[in-house]
Design a protein around this motif. Structure first.
Motif, PDB file in Angstrom:
ATOM      1  N   GLU A 183    -122.304 -28.457  68.887  1.00 42.03           N
ATOM      2  CA  GLU A 183    -122.763 -29.203  70.057  1.00 42.03           C
ATOM      3  C   GLU A 183    -123.651 -30.410  69.769  1.00 42.03           C
ATOM      4  OE1 GLU A 183    -121.688 -28.619  73.186  1.00 42.03           O
ATOM      5  OE2 GLU A 183    -120.413 -27.073  72.301  1.00 42.03           O
ATOM      6  N   GLU A 184    -124.564 -30.295  68.792  1.00 43.97           N
ATOM      7  CA  GLU A 184    -125.508 -31.395  68.597  1.00 43.97           C
ATOM      8  C   GLU A 184    -126.069 -31.415  67.182  1.00 43.97           C
ATOM      9  OE1 GLU A 184    -129.215 -33.421  70.914  1.00 43.97           O
ATOM     10  OE2 GLU A 184    -129.195 -31.249  70.870  1.00 43.97           O
ATOM     11  N   ILE A 185    -126.324 -32.630  66.719  1.00 44.29           N
ATOM     12  CA  ILE A 185    -127.023 -32.856  65.462  1.00 44.29           C
ATOM     13  C   ILE A 185    -128.125 -33.877  65.748  1.00 44.29           C
ATOM     14  CG2 ILE A 185    -126.860 -33.729  63.102  1.00 44.29           C
ATOM     15  CD1 ILE A 185    -123.852 -32.999  63.224  1.00 44.29           C
ATOM     16  N   ILE A 186    -129.362 -33.486  65.443  1.00 41.71           N
ATOM     17  CA  ILE A 186    -130.499 -34.411  65.560  1.00 41.71           C
ATOM     18  C   ILE A 186    -130.980 -34.680  64.148  1.00 41.71           C
ATOM     19  CG2 ILE A 186    -132.825 -34.804  66.439  1.00 41.71           C
ATOM     20  CD1 ILE A 186    -132.201 -32.792  68.663  1.00 41.71           C
ATOM     21  N   ILE A 187    -131.130 -35.959  63.821  1.00 41.46           N
ATOM     22  CA  ILE A 187    -131.546 -36.357  62.474  1.00 41.46           C
ATOM     23  C   ILE A 187    -132.786 -37.237  62.569  1.00 41.46           C
ATOM     24  CG2 ILE A 187    -130.904 -37.777  60.483  1.00 41.46           C
ATOM     25  CD1 ILE A 187    -128.039 -36.820  60.855  1.00 41.46           C
ATOM     26  N   ARG A 188    -133.784 -36.932  61.704  1.00 38.86           N
ATOM     27  CA  ARG A 188    -134.953 -37.804  61.584  1.00 38.86           C
ATOM     28  C   ARG A 188    -134.856 -38.534  60.258  1.00 38.86           C
ATOM     29  NH1 ARG A 188    -140.232 -37.529  59.464  1.00 38.86           N
ATOM     30  NH2 ARG A 188    -139.968 -35.326  58.927  1.00 38.86           N
ATOM     31  N   SER A 189    -135.072 -39.835  60.300  1.00 40.54           N
ATOM     32  CA  SER A 189    -134.997 -40.650  59.085  1.00 40.54           C
ATOM     33  C   SER A 189    -136.386 -40.833  58.494  1.00 40.54           C
ATOM     34  CB  SER A 189    -134.358 -42.004  59.387  1.00 40.54           C
ATOM     35  OG  SER A 189    -135.202 -42.770  60.204  1.00 40.54           O
ATOM     36  N   LEU A 190    -136.435 -41.457  57.359  1.00 43.57           N
ATOM     37  CA  LEU A 190    -137.675 -41.672  56.620  1.00 43.57           C
ATOM     38  C   LEU A 190    -138.719 -42.431  57.439  1.00 43.57           C
ATOM     39  CD1 LEU A 190    -138.983 -41.216  53.872  1.00 43.57           C
ATOM     40  CD2 LEU A 190    -138.017 -43.377  53.120  1.00 43.57           C
ATOM     41  N   ASN A 191    -138.284 -43.358  58.273  1.00 40.36           N
ATOM     42  CA  ASN A 191    -139.222 -44.160  59.074  1.00 40.36           C
ATOM     43  C   ASN A 191    -139.487 -43.556  60.462  1.00 40.36           C
ATOM     44  OD1 ASN A 191    -136.788 -44.675  60.237  1.00 40.36           O
ATOM     45  ND2 ASN A 191    -136.913 -46.902  60.116  1.00 40.36           N
ATOM     46  N   ASN A 192    -139.236 -42.246  60.598  1.00 46.44           N
ATOM     47  CA  ASN A 192    -139.459 -41.500  61.853  1.00 46.44           C
ATOM     48  C   ASN A 192    -138.599 -41.976  63.008  1.00 46.44           C
ATOM     49  OD1 ASN A 192    -141.220 -39.664  60.750  1.00 46.44           O
ATOM     50  ND2 ASN A 192    -143.018 -40.906  61.216  1.00 46.44           N
ATOM     51  N   GLU A 193    -137.491 -42.566  62.698  1.00 43.50           N
ATOM     52  CA  GLU A 193    -136.525 -42.877  63.740  1.00 43.50           C
ATOM     53  C   GLU A 193    -135.595 -41.665  63.841  1.00 43.50           C
ATOM     54  OE1 GLU A 193    -133.702 -46.549  65.172  1.00 43.50           O
ATOM     55  OE2 GLU A 193    -134.475 -46.543  63.135  1.00 43.50           O
TER      56      GLU A 193
END
Length: 166
Positions: free
Chosen positions: A74-84
């Protein structure tokens, strides 16, 4: 007796109007056919463009992964190095895939704003580890193995990525 034939007769006016409307009708028919053809091509281009756009969004999302949250299918949430933070979320009622982005310090605190429709006719969005072993649901930090995202529907999109080391 000599007639002075100045001016145009009613029959000549009616003939000119008839010819004019025949020409306008032919032009209008050609324009309608061209419009129909262009609409078909535009629909085809949009469908192909949606897949390409989705691939670009997935590439952007997965370029600097430090944390992710996965809800099976259903969903994938990803946080990147710059907190985006980014979310790919499947709407099961509409069978569509939507894209969200915002700033966050933790994937658990992701706030949904206005989403963008990426694809229609989507069955699932899944993450696999080590080839075909599906990733467990929940929050994940710094997995050492590569992951593969699969978006299945009318077409299948696959993309491999890794967590970055801080």
């Amino acid at each position: 007796m000599i007639k002075d034939e100045k001016g145009i007769t009613l029959v000549e006016i009616l003939a000119a109007i008839t010819i004019f409307f025949m020409i306008i009708g032919a032009i209008f028919t050609v324009l309608l056919q061209a419009d129909s053809f262009l609409d078909e091509k535009l629909d085809q281009y949009i469908k192909e463009g949606d897949t390409d756009r989705t691939k670009m969004v997935v590439l952007e999302m997965t370029s600097n992964v430090v944390e992710l949250k996965y809800t099976q299918g259903e969903e994938i949430i990803i946080r990147s190095l710059n907190n985006e933070c980014f979310s790919l979320r499947r709407n099961s009622e509409q069978q569509s895939l939507h894209y969200y982005s915002s700033q966050c310090n933790d994937v658990e605190n992701f706030s949904y704003g206005n989403g963008n429709l990426l694809l229609k006719e989507i069955n699932s969005i899944r993450l696999f580890e080590h080839g075909e072993k599906e990733l467990k649901e929940g929050k994940h930090l710094a997995l050492s193995s590569s992951l593969q995202m699969k978006i299945t529907g009318k077409e299948e999109i696959r993309h491999s990525f890794r967590f970055i080391e801080k």
